[in-house]
Scaffold this active site. Structure first.
Site, short mmCIF file in Angstrom:
data_model
loop_
_atom_site.label_atom_id
_atom_site.label_comp_id
_atom_site.label_asym_id
_atom_site.label_seq_id
_atom_site.Cartn_x
_atom_site.Cartn_y
_atom_site.Cartn_z
N HIS A 1 0.88 -1.22 -0.21
CA HIS A 1 0.00 0.00 0.10
C HIS A 1 0.97 1.16 -0.09
O HIS A 1 0.29 2.39 -0.31
CB HIS A 1 -0.93 0.29 1.27
CG HIS A 1 -1.93 -1.06 1.26
ND1 HIS A 1 -2.79 -1.32 0.16
CD2 HIS A 1 -2.29 -1.90 2.11
CE1 HIS A 1 -3.53 -2.34 0.50
NE2 HIS A 1 -3.27 -2.70 1.55
N ASP B 1 -2.51 -10.78 -2.22
CA ASP B 1 -3.33 -10.28 -0.95
C ASP B 1 -4.71 -9.87 -1.16
O ASP B 1 -5.01 -9.56 -2.43
CB ASP B 1 -2.37 -8.95 -0.47
CG ASP B 1 -2.71 -8.47 0.99
OD1 ASP B 1 -2.02 -8.77 1.65
OD2 ASP B 1 -3.73 -7.66 0.99
N HIS C 1 -6.18 -7.42 -0.36
CA HIS C 1 -6.08 -5.87 -0.76
C HIS C 1 -5.52 -5.58 -1.97
O HIS C 1 -4.48 -6.02 -2.29
CB HIS C 1 -5.69 -5.05 0.45
CG HIS C 1 -6.46 -5.43 1.86
ND1 HIS C 1 -6.01 -6.32 2.76
CD2 HIS C 1 -7.81 -5.03 2.19
CE1 HIS C 1 -6.71 -6.32 3.72
NE2 HIS C 1 -7.90 -5.77 3.43
N ASP D 1 -4.70 -12.69 3.53
CA ASP D 1 -5.68 -12.16 4.27
C ASP D 1 -7.12 -12.60 3.53
O ASP D 1 -7.96 -12.10 3.79
CB ASP D 1 -5.71 -10.71 4.60
CG ASP D 1 -5.01 -10.10 3.50
OD1 ASP D 1 -4.81 -10.42 2.48
OD2 ASP D 1 -4.72 -8.68 3.74
ZN LIG Z 1 -3.93 -7.03 2.86
#
Ligand SMILES: [Zn+2]
Length: 306
Positions: A129, A166, A168, A250
């Site tokens: 991120h 991931d 996200h 995740d």
């Molecule tokens: Zn994540």
């Protein structure tokens, strides 16, 4: 032997009580790997220390991050810590630990390129991120993007692909590589979900980006066709000399931060897909916050590499 690049120093990045991105994540993974029936086949490798290599590391980090941001992280940490954003607390040691994490990811590139076989970088903080001039979402420095640019300096590496599984979207990674024709980025991520980026109609400046948004509740029944119908053809067409996997765990059903319903063994299947493409794979830890499923998933990943 399968290298796992790890140091207990990665536990020194403290995020505070109840923060999901906590040192215990790594401890749980280390314990699970040491208990695996094939534990003797793991080669535990310490990352190259930051001390003595600081300038080299800084020059690699500066390829993707603004110097002002790097200094901001350094000063905030060395003043005792604080918040990079509402989700991203750092402690006094966090700058040094984040530098060591970058060092570990670069070691992963060196190791994989030298041997032609996979390595797993078991480091934190995560990175996908982090943007050019700001940290966010538990991430300080963009480990995967820094590793990709570093890899391109090696004779023989003309193209690097980053696969981000991931849950996200790796907004930072995509932003930092999408204008470079030598780097491809592809991501499977829950949508809608944090950070709200990663639409399917974004293709990068060179058709080098592929985003596959997945609906909450998705299981392997949807991930498998996504891999076989989109991710694999995209990667096969790009023909990377090296594959970097932003390996977040995740998307597990038990993970508290998202609503995808994968099982730990599914990551073994993802790993098999990657190995069909190349054996030159640097896996690097991103997210994953349910300790049992996180550690079982890393075990499933490494088991397929043996
Ligand atoms: Zn994540």
């Amino acid at each position: 032997m399968l290298p796992v690049i790890y140091s207990d120093d990665f536990l020194l990045h403290k995020t505070g009580m109840l923060h999901p991105e906590r040192p215990e994540r790594l401890t749980a993974i280390v314990n699970a790997l040491k208990a695996a029936p094939w534990a003797a086949q793991i080669e535990w490798q310490l990352p190259t220390p930051v001390s003595g290599h600081e300038q080299k590391l800084l020059s690699e980090i500066k390829k993707v991050h603004a110097l002002g941001y790097i200094r901001e992280v350094e000063h905030l940490a060395h003043r005792g810590g604080g918040y990079l954003d509402g989700d991203t607390p750092i402690s006094a040691e966090s700058y040094d630990v984040a530098m060591l994490a970058v060092s570990a990811w670069l070691d992963g590139v060196d190791r994989v390129w030298d041997t032609g076989s996979p390595a797993f970088v078991l480091a934190r903080p995560p990175g996908h991120h982090a943007e050019k001039d700001r940290g966010m979402g538990f991430c300080l420095f963009s480990n995967a993007a820094i590793a990709a640019y570093y890899a391109l300096k090696k004779p023989g590496i003309k193209k690097v692909a980053i696969l981000d599984w991931d849950v996200h979207h790796g907004n930072g990674t995509q932003d930092l590589v999408e204008n470079n024709a030598q780097i491809a980025y592809c991501s499977l991520h829950q949508s809608p979900c944090y950070p709200g980026t990663g639409y399917g109609d974004e293709f990068g400046s060179h058709n080098n980006v592929l985003n596959i948004p997945m609906s909450p509740g998705s299981t392997m029944g949807l991930y498998k066709p996504a891999f076989e119908g989109y991710i694999m053809p995209f990667l096969q067409q790009f023909q990377p000399d090296l594959l970097i996997v932003s390996a977040g765990y995740d998307a597990n059903a038990d993970d508290p931060l998202a609503s995808i319903a994968l099982q730990p063994e599914d990551y073994g299947v993802f790993t098999e897909y990657c190995l069909q493409l190349t054996s030159k794979i640097v896996f690097g830890l991103e997210g994953g916050y349910d300790l049992p499923s996180l550690s079982e998933s890393v075990v499933a990943t490494l088991e397929k590499c043996l």
